[in-house]
Every structure is written in C-alpha cells, then in structure tokens.
Scaffold this motif. Structure first.
Motif, PDB file in Angstrom:
ATOM      1  N   ASP A 102       0.863  -1.188   0.000  1.00  0.00           N
ATOM      2  CA  ASP A 102       0.000   0.000   0.000  1.00  0.00           C
ATOM      3  C   ASP A 102       0.896   1.234   0.000  1.00  0.00           C
ATOM      4  OD1 ASP A 102      -1.766   2.085   0.464  1.00  0.00           O
ATOM      5  OD2 ASP A 102      -2.899   1.028   2.014  1.00  0.00           O
ATOM      6  N   GLY A 103       0.849   1.991  -1.097  1.00  0.00           N
ATOM      7  CA  GLY A 103       1.704   3.162  -1.238  1.00  0.00           C
ATOM      8  C   GLY A 103       1.148   4.430  -0.632  1.00  0.00           C
ATOM      9  N   THR A 104       0.005   4.339   0.037  1.00  0.00           N
ATOM     10  CA  THR A 104      -0.618   5.510   0.658  1.00  0.00           C
ATOM     11  C   THR A 104       0.317   6.147   1.675  1.00  0.00           C
ATOM     12  OG1 THR A 104      -2.802   4.499   0.413  1.00  0.00           O
ATOM     13  CG2 THR A 104      -2.599   6.285   2.014  1.00  0.00           C
ATOM     14  N   TYR A 105       0.258   7.474   1.742  1.00  0.00           N
ATOM     15  CA  TYR A 105       0.964   8.218   2.792  1.00  0.00           C
ATOM     16  C   TYR A 105      -0.075   8.591   3.851  1.00  0.00           C
ATOM     17  CZ  TYR A 105       4.340   8.626  -1.019  1.00  0.00           C
ATOM     18  OH  TYR A 105       5.211   8.343  -2.060  1.00  0.00           O
ATOM     19  N   LEU A 107      -1.295   9.908   7.583  1.00  0.00           N
ATOM     20  CA  LEU A 107      -0.846  10.853   8.612  1.00  0.00           C
ATOM     21  C   LEU A 107      -0.555  10.166   9.940  1.00  0.00           C
ATOM     22  CD1 LEU A 107      -0.290  13.817   9.372  1.00  0.00           C
ATOM     23  CD2 LEU A 107      -2.709  14.012  10.030  1.00  0.00           C
ATOM     24  N   TYR A 108      -1.407   9.246  10.326  1.00  0.00           N
ATOM     25  CA  TYR A 108      -1.210   8.511  11.580  1.00  0.00           C
ATOM     26  C   TYR A 108       0.143   7.801  11.560  1.00  0.00           C
ATOM     27  CZ  TYR A 108      -2.600   5.389  15.468  1.00  0.00           C
ATOM     28  OH  TYR A 108      -2.669   4.704  16.671  1.00  0.00           O
ATOM     29  N   ALA A 109       0.416   7.073  10.492  1.00  0.00           N
ATOM     30  CA  ALA A 109       1.674   6.322  10.397  1.00  0.00           C
ATOM     31  C   ALA A 109       2.873   7.257  10.297  1.00  0.00           C
ATOM     32  CB  ALA A 109       1.633   5.386   9.199  1.00  0.00           C
ATOM     33  N   LEU A 110       2.752   8.335   9.529  1.00  0.00           N
ATOM     34  CA  LEU A 110       3.869   9.265   9.373  1.00  0.00           C
ATOM     35  C   LEU A 110       4.229   9.933  10.698  1.00  0.00           C
ATOM     36  CD1 LEU A 110       3.057  11.021   5.968  1.00  0.00           C
ATOM     37  CD2 LEU A 110       4.542   9.055   6.401  1.00  0.00           C
ATOM     38  N   SER A 111       3.229  10.153  11.541  1.00  0.00           N
ATOM     39  CA  SER A 111       3.509  10.727  12.855  1.00  0.00           C
ATOM     40  C   SER A 111       4.461   9.829  13.639  1.00  0.00           C
ATOM     41  CB  SER A 111       2.199  10.919  13.631  1.00  0.00           C
ATOM     42  OG  SER A 111       1.345  11.822  12.973  1.00  0.00           O
ATOM     43  N   PHE A 112       4.283   8.524  13.485  1.00  0.00           N
ATOM     44  CA  PHE A 112       5.147   7.607  14.219  1.00  0.00           C
ATOM     45  C   PHE A 112       6.533   7.470  13.583  1.00  0.00           C
ATOM     46  CE2 PHE A 112       1.323   6.491  16.461  1.00  0.00           C
ATOM     47  CZ  PHE A 112       1.812   6.287  17.752  1.00  0.00           C
ATOM     48  N   VAL A 113       6.676   7.882  12.344  1.00  0.00           N
ATOM     49  CA  VAL A 113       8.031   7.965  11.793  1.00  0.00           C
ATOM     50  C   VAL A 113       8.821   9.015  12.569  1.00  0.00           C
ATOM     51  CG1 VAL A 113       9.422   8.528   9.773  1.00  0.00           C
ATOM     52  CG2 VAL A 113       7.319   7.207   9.494  1.00  0.00           C
ATOM     53  N   GLU A 154      -6.286  13.104   6.299  1.00  0.00           N
ATOM     54  CA  GLU A 154      -6.063  11.776   6.861  1.00  0.00           C
ATOM     55  C   GLU A 154      -4.949  11.046   6.118  1.00  0.00           C
ATOM     56  OE1 GLU A 154      -7.812   9.632   9.249  1.00  0.00           O
ATOM     57  OE2 GLU A 154      -8.398  11.565  10.087  1.00  0.00           O
ATOM     58  N   ALA A 155      -4.944  11.169   4.804  1.00  0.00           N
ATOM     59  CA  ALA A 155      -3.961  10.463   3.989  1.00  0.00           C
ATOM     60  C   ALA A 155      -3.917  11.102   2.604  1.00  0.00           C
ATOM     61  CB  ALA A 155      -4.322   8.985   3.870  1.00  0.00           C
ATOM     62  N   ILE A 156      -2.814  10.874   1.902  1.00  0.00           N
ATOM     63  CA  ILE A 156      -2.689  11.324   0.519  1.00  0.00           C
ATOM     64  C   ILE A 156      -2.207  10.152  -0.327  1.00  0.00           C
ATOM     65  CG2 ILE A 156      -2.279  13.735   1.143  1.00  0.00           C
ATOM     66  CD1 ILE A 156       0.683  13.316   0.644  1.00  0.00           C
ATOM     67  N   ASP A 157      -2.501  10.209  -1.626  1.00  0.00           N
ATOM     68  CA  ASP A 157      -2.123   9.109  -2.498  1.00  0.00           C
ATOM     69  C   ASP A 157      -0.710   9.298  -3.045  1.00  0.00           C
ATOM     70  OD1 ASP A 157      -2.303  10.972  -4.597  1.00  0.00           O
ATOM     71  OD2 ASP A 157      -4.320  10.339  -5.162  1.00  0.00           O
ATOM     72  N   THR A 158      -0.304   8.409  -3.928  1.00  0.00           N
ATOM     73  CA  THR A 158       1.059   8.463  -4.453  1.00  0.00           C
ATOM     74  C   THR A 158       1.284   9.669  -5.362  1.00  0.00           C
ATOM     75  OG1 THR A 158       0.381   6.988  -6.262  1.00  0.00           O
ATOM     76  CG2 THR A 158       1.381   5.978  -4.309  1.00  0.00           C
ATOM     77  N   GLN A 159       0.183  10.317  -5.773  1.00  0.00           N
ATOM     78  CA  GLN A 159       0.292  11.542  -6.559  1.00  0.00           C
ATOM     79  C   GLN A 159       0.228  12.779  -5.663  1.00  0.00           C
ATOM     80  OE1 GLN A 159       0.973  11.164  -9.874  1.00  0.00           O
ATOM     81  NE2 GLN A 159       0.966   8.989  -9.267  1.00  0.00           N
ATOM     82  N   LEU A 160       0.271  12.531  -4.351  1.00  0.00           N
ATOM     83  CA  LEU A 160       0.278  13.589  -3.339  1.00  0.00           C
ATOM     84  C   LEU A 160      -1.031  14.360  -3.294  1.00  0.00           C
ATOM     85  CD1 LEU A 160       3.933  14.932  -3.837  1.00  0.00           C
ATOM     86  CD2 LEU A 160       3.133  13.044  -2.403  1.00  0.00           C
ATOM     87  N   LYS A 161      -2.136  13.682  -3.611  1.00  0.00           N
ATOM     88  CA  LYS A 161      -3.456  14.285  -3.548  1.00  0.00           C
ATOM     89  C   LYS A 161      -4.217  13.718  -2.347  1.00  0.00           C
ATOM     90  CE  LYS A 161      -2.795  16.508  -7.409  1.00  0.00           C
ATOM     91  NZ  LYS A 161      -2.577  17.983  -7.384  1.00  0.00           N
ATOM     92  N   PRO A 162      -4.960  14.563  -1.604  1.00  0.00           N
ATOM     93  CA  PRO A 162      -5.717  14.060  -0.445  1.00  0.00           C
ATOM     94  C   PRO A 162      -6.702  12.967  -0.825  1.00  0.00           C
ATOM     95  CG  PRO A 162      -5.636  16.454  -0.439  1.00  0.00           C
ATOM     96  CD  PRO A 162      -5.085  16.016  -1.771  1.00  0.00           C
ATOM     97  N   ILE A 163      -6.810  11.945   0.007  1.00  0.00           N
ATOM     98  CA  ILE A 163      -7.753  10.848  -0.183  1.00  0.00           C
ATOM     99  C   ILE A 163      -8.998  11.155   0.652  1.00  0.00           C
ATOM    100  CG2 ILE A 163      -8.155   8.381   0.153  1.00  0.00           C
ATOM    101  CD1 ILE A 163      -5.141   7.964  -0.116  1.00  0.00           C
TER     102      ILE A 163
END
Length: 416
Positions: A102-105, A107-113, A154-163
């Motif tokens: 899953d290539g989604t970016y 926010l929840y997961a990125l916070s833990f990075v 909440e999240a953005i796709d691989t094209q950096l657009k909000p989902i």
C-alpha cells in the motif's frame, strides 16, 4: 509498579525483540500467534516498524547495557522498504519480502516515523534520523494541508493528492505526540510550532468542553460527524491527559492544562471504567452509555499513566481514589491482559475473557511506554525501588541462567 517496570525491561522487552524480529527478511513481523509464532502473510505496516523501533531504542538506554538491539539494522531496513525518496514520503505497508503493498501516505503512520526518529536518535545519535524527521515535518506541512479547512488530511495518495476519508482527531493527537518528543530531542522550533497547532485544534475542535466530549469523528470542516460524532473513546481522554501535561512541561508552565486534564481524567474514570467486571470500555457515548463493551489493552496503559500524572494535581481528598483506581488497574492488567512470560491478550470481552488469539506488533509500544511513564512519575514522587521487585527479578535472572546451562548441557549430550 517497580516490579512491573523491571519485569518489562529485563524480561518482556528482550523476549518481544526476539519474537518480532524477522531474521531472514529483516524488519519486524506484523503480529504473533500462539507461543510467539509469527503469522506470515500479513502486510507489514510502517506503523508497526516505527513503534517497535522506538520501543527498543528507548529500552536500550534504560537497561544499563543489558539489552543491545541492532537498532541501525532496523533503521536501515525501514529506510530501504518504506521510504520513497522520489516524493519524500513513507509508504503505508509492504509484504514479508519488503515489496510495496500500500503506497498511501497516512498521517497517523507518518507521525510515528517522527516519533521513532526521535527515540532512535536519542539512542544512537545517528544524524540521519534528525534529517528525516525535519524533512517529513516539511512533507506533512506541504502536502497534507487542506486549503480553507482546519487540520490535516487523513492520507494522501502516491500523486500527493488528499484521499477522501472521514476525519478523526486521532492522527492529529499522535502528530502532537511525535512533535513533542522530537522537540524534546532536538529543540527545533518547527516541531514546537506544530505541537502548539495540534493543541489549538484540541481546544477549538476536538474537545467540546461544555459537554465534556472528546469527539473522534468529524466532517471535512471538523464538525462532529452526524453519524459517528456521538462515539467517544475513554482511552483517548487519558492519552490527551498525558500529552497535554507533556506539552505544558515543554512550555515551562507545568500547570497550564491542569484544569482541563482533571476534567478529562474525571470523565474517563467515571464513564470508561466497568464497575462490574473491571476494565475500560472501548467506546461509549458522551452521556456515558456503553456503545462497545469490549476492552482493548491499550486504553488500560494510557489510563495508568494518566492517573499517575494527576496524583499531584488533584485535591488531597481525591488522591486516595486515584491510587485505588491504579491498584485495581494493575490487578486487572496482570490477571487478565499480561502473563509473566510476556504474552498478552489484545482484546477482552466485557467479562474479561479473551476475544482474540493474536498479538499485534503495535501493542508493545502502549504497554512499554505506559509502564515506563507511570514508573517515572511514581519514582519522581519519591517512591524507592521495591525490595521485593529486586529479589523476584534476581531469582528470575538466576533461573534463566540455570536454564541456559541446562540447555547447553543437553545440547552437548545430544551432539556427542
């Protein structure tokens, strides 16, 4: 708490590390089954890797050299499998071999990075962690902004657009957590600014103070969702107590949020606790009606540290009830959630019988930091290390050493 904290550091953490580490592919397994056997075929999430790395990094600094995880190996594995240099983002999940799932970016997961980078840096002083944390903060500020709307996507796709997704307070809460730890580690103003921004969102959108309601789900404009806006989670009330206290400490004004924290904890203790069986409900209504009577493990550890943090804040008359509540929580925790061997039950039915048979790799983070934060608070209040804890752990250490000798002798006999 003394015995619990020392058991955690000397027994559970090393055991978790050995069980969750994948010796063949690197990284960490997503979940374990019976007897700590890995369950393969599960997508391995960025979130799981970050929480595992952060926990082992923190533990390595609190065991006087007794626990020596290969932190650099796991950091490098995370970079190789999750980081996307072309965009600067971090993908959501990979398969057992490290290939993207899953290539989604998210926010929840990125916070833990960011959270894991801070802990990894504190343990290793690897400057790459600082660089990646700053870059990721900029990535979030650039690509997760929703023009004309408060908060972040909440999240953005691989094209950096909000989902398009239902909006929640939870990712913002963990972004606050990450930035507080990053600010404390490096002192960069950017992390402090973002942390203050998340606290402002709490005051103006997430918490409806007149009703004592910490909302979970929202419309695009961060108004309570018409369908799910009445669902609240007592565990998050407790988590916000911890984060608001940490925010106040970093701003040099310890009592900045104390009145608010007292309200949050009072509500959580009154409406989240099951006075019949014990334990904390997963979901209730703003009026305290039980909506989901199952009981996950993580709210327990969040409530433990929240109650400990407020011991020196509440009036003297309220201290005894808080201490009694903590004693009950520790009792339920040890009798129903955790075994002395380090196994745990992730989810319980209302009557405290097990609801699932697996152990997610994300949960040890809650157990570890819940116990360690509570222990730190109690220790700072002047509690000495328990003599009983020292004796019991000494006996356990001797038993482990003898077991190792016996296994060695048996192996030699078998070989020869």
């Amino acid at each position: 708490m003394d015995f619990l904290a020392q058991t955690l550091l000397q027994r559970w953490v090393p055991k978790w590390y050995g069980a969750f580490c994948d010796p063949n592919n690197g990284g960490f397994y997503e979940r374990l089954g019976d007897q700590f056997v890995p369950r393969m075929g599960q997508p391995r999430r960025l979130l799981t890797h970050c929480r595992q790395l952060a926990m082992y990094a923190h533990a390595s600094a609190h065991t006087r050299g007794a626990f020596k995880p290969d932190l650099k190996k796991h950091f490098d594995r995370m970079l190789a499998t999750f980081y996307v240099p072309e965009t600067g983002g971090w993908r959501f999940s990979v398969d057992d071999d490290g290939h993207p799932v899953d290539g989604t970016y998210d926010l929840y997961a990125l916070s833990f990075v960011i959270f894991s980078m801070a802990h990894y840096y504190a343990a290793t002083h690897d400057e790459r962690a600082h660089t990646h944390a700053l870059d990721l903060l900029k990535f979030i500020e650039t690509h997760f902004v929703m023009p004309g709307l408060p908060g972040y996507a909440e999240a953005i796709d691989t094209q950096l657009k909000p989902i398009p997704r239902q909006r929640r307070q939870n990712p913002h809460m963990h972004l606050l957590e990450a930035c507080l730890f990053a600010e404390n580690t490096w002192g960069d103003r950017g992390f402090a600014v973002m942390a203050d921004r998340m606290v402002d969102l709490f005051h103006h959108y997430f918490y409806i103070r007149d009703f004592g309601q910490l909302c979970e789900f929202f419309t695009d404009t961060l108004k309570p969702d018409p369908k799910d806006g009445n669902k609240v989670e007592p565990g998050h009330y407790c988590e916000w107590v911890w984060l608001l206290k940490k925010h106040a400490f970093l701003r040099g004004y310890d009592s900045m949020h104390d009145d608010l924290c007292a309200e949050l904890l009072s509500w959580a203790n009154a409406h989240g606790w099951d006075y019949v069986h014990g334990g904390i409900y997963d979901v209730v209504s703003p009026d305290g009606d039980v909506l989901t009577d199952s009981k996950r493990l993580w709210p327990f550890t969040e409530a433990l540290k929240a109650n400990a943090l407020m011991l020196d804040v509440v009036p003297e008359i309220d201290k005894a009830p808080l201490k009694n509540r903590m004693a009950k929580m520790v009792s339920v925790f040890r009798e129903h959630y955790m075994s002395e061997r380090g196994f745990w039950v992730e989810w319980l039915h209302r009557d405290l019988t097990p609801a699932v048979d697996y152990m997610p790799g994300t949960t040890p983070y809650h157990v570890y930091f819940g116990i360690m934060e509570t222990y730190a608070v109690m220790h700072a209040r002047g509690r000495s290390v328990s003599w009983r804890a020292g004796i019991l752990l000494g006996l356990y250490t001797i038993r482990r050493q003898l077991s190792g000798v016996v296994r060695g002798v048996k192996a030699k006999i078998k070989a020869g």
